[in-house]
Design an enzyme around this catalytic site. Structure first.
Site: not given
Ligand SMILES: NC(=O)c1ccc[n+]([C@@H]2O[C@H](COP(=O)([O-])OP(=O)(O)OC[C@H]3O[C@@H](n4cnc5c(N)ncnc54)[C@H](OP(=O)(O)O)[C@@H]3O)[C@@H](O)[C@H]2O)c1
Length: 322
Positions: A13, A16, A133, A163-164, A228
């Site tokens: 959800t 990413v 990223c 979005s990062g 970015h």
């Molecule tokens: N955004 C970027 O550009 C980027 C780039 C590289 C790496 N990342 C890494 O990717 C990860 C996610 O980033 P994001 O930007 O997608 O964050 P986000 O939009 O906040 O999404 C987090 C996701 O993780 C789920 N989640 C949180 N806690 C959980 C748990 N205990 N068990 C199962 N699912 C859980 C959330 O589900 P719910 O809907 O249930 O809360 C949601 O689907 C992070 O570690 C981040 O550092 C992000």
């Protein structure tokens, strides 16, 4: 393994996770399940023209042994809990959090740069870490320059989209009035550096296998939704003209050189798979210095796409061994 792998997207959800599902659907994978926390279990997420019902990512669900590949984009603590369970049940795990990136014995992979390292994980627990990223596009550009003229020192200033920082921050920007837009440094401080700046250095050194490469970064969050950008100053061991640097980068995989009077922008990079690079010029402040500017889609090459490319290398590796 069947011709179509059974894939679990954990964090489906999130910012990413939703891009991961879109890319998997585009690439024709159809045995895909969506997982997230109990907060969104039971909700529906888009998957191509269909929808998937989100399942709760419990250790029991991920450890059931009925998934070949998990793509994790949850936070570091959730990854630390769930990745070992999925791995113990025999699945390939590509993790996008910081949990494994710098840990000894875990490959940290950008396929165009050090893809062969991913295959080492098949000898042990099949866990591969996906870099930060900003690290991914930076290494896509530094590696060909290093092969050509040896990278001696790097300075980088980033302009990172909201979005990062995840889906909630995207929502906050969408509802913010332009007069409130600002440039911020919204990371955790580690002494006088942010953890993002420290990650960018340590991950780049690990991926390029240059443990002593001096790299100094200043990371800034800008009020842009996706994409970015990075201003990069590279000092090389040997002279390389800007024209030759541009030629080297034109031939590099996953890199697209933007010619003047054009320049890379996050808007141009958003939705694209390649790292856009431009403004390639002599750095007047350094011997053998090249300055350049890049933009890339942090949700695609910076996260979801890079992880899928890692997974595809691993799936090929498994198939080759069968
Ligand atoms: N955004 C970027 O550009 C980027 C780039 C590289 C790496 N990342 C890494 O990717 C990860 C996610 O980033 P994001 O930007 O997608 O964050 P986000 O939009 O906040 O999404 C987090 C996701 O993780 C789920 N989640 C949180 N806690 C959980 C748990 N205990 N068990 C199962 N699912 C859980 C959330 O589900 P719910 O809907 O249930 O809360 C949601 O689907 C992070 O570690 C981040 O550092 C992000």
């Amino acid at each position: 393994m069947d011709s179509q792998p059974r894939i679990g997207v954990v964090g489906a959800t999130g910012a990413v996770g939703t891009v991961t599902l879109a890319l998997l659907a585009e690439r024709g994978y159809d045995r895909v399940r969506a997982f997230a926390s109990s907060r969104s279990a039971g909700s529906r997420v888009p998957f191509g023209l269909d929808e998937l019902v989100v399942e709760e990512a419990t250790p029991a669900a991920l450890g059931a042994g009925d998934v070949d590949l998990f793509l994790f984009s949850v936070g570091t603590s959730a990854s630390r809990e769930l990745v070992p369970v999925a791995s113990a049940a025999g699945a390939i795990c590509v993790d996008k959090s910081s949990a494994y990136r710098l840990a000894d014995g875990y490959p940290l992979v950008v396929p165009e740069v050090n893809g062969r390292r991913a295959l080492e994980s098949l000898e042990r627990d099949r866990i591969v870490a996906n870099p930060n990223c900003c690290t991914i596009p930076l290494t896509c550009v530094l590696k060909p320059l290093h092969d050509e003229a040896g990278v001696r020192r790097v300075r980088v200033s980033t302009y990172q989209s909201v979005s990062g920082a995840g889906a909630q921050r995207m929502d906050a920007l969408a509802h913010e009035i332009p007069a409130d837009h600002d440039l911020v440094m919204d990371w955790t401080w580690e002494g006088d550096e942010s953890d993002e700046e420290a990650k960018l250095r340590a991950e780049t050194c690990k991926i390029l296998e240059l443990p002593d490469l001096p790299l100094s970064a200043t990371c800034v969050r800008v009020p842009v939704m996706v994409g970015h950008s990075e201003a990069v100053w590279v000092e090389l061991e040997r002279p390389l003209s800007p024209d030759d640097a541009a030629e080297t980068l034109r031939e590099a995989p996953s890199v697209r050189v933007i010619e003047l009077p054009g320049f890379p922008t996050p808007a141009a990079a958003a939705g694209e798979d390649e790292v856009l690079v431009g403004r390639i010029r002599r750095d007047a402040a350094a011997e053998n210095g090249i300055a350049l500017y890049l933009s890339s889609d942090n949700l695609r090459k910076g996260a979801a796409l890079n992880a899928i490319q890692i997974a595809e290398l691993l799936l090929e590796g498994v198939a080759a061994r069968a």
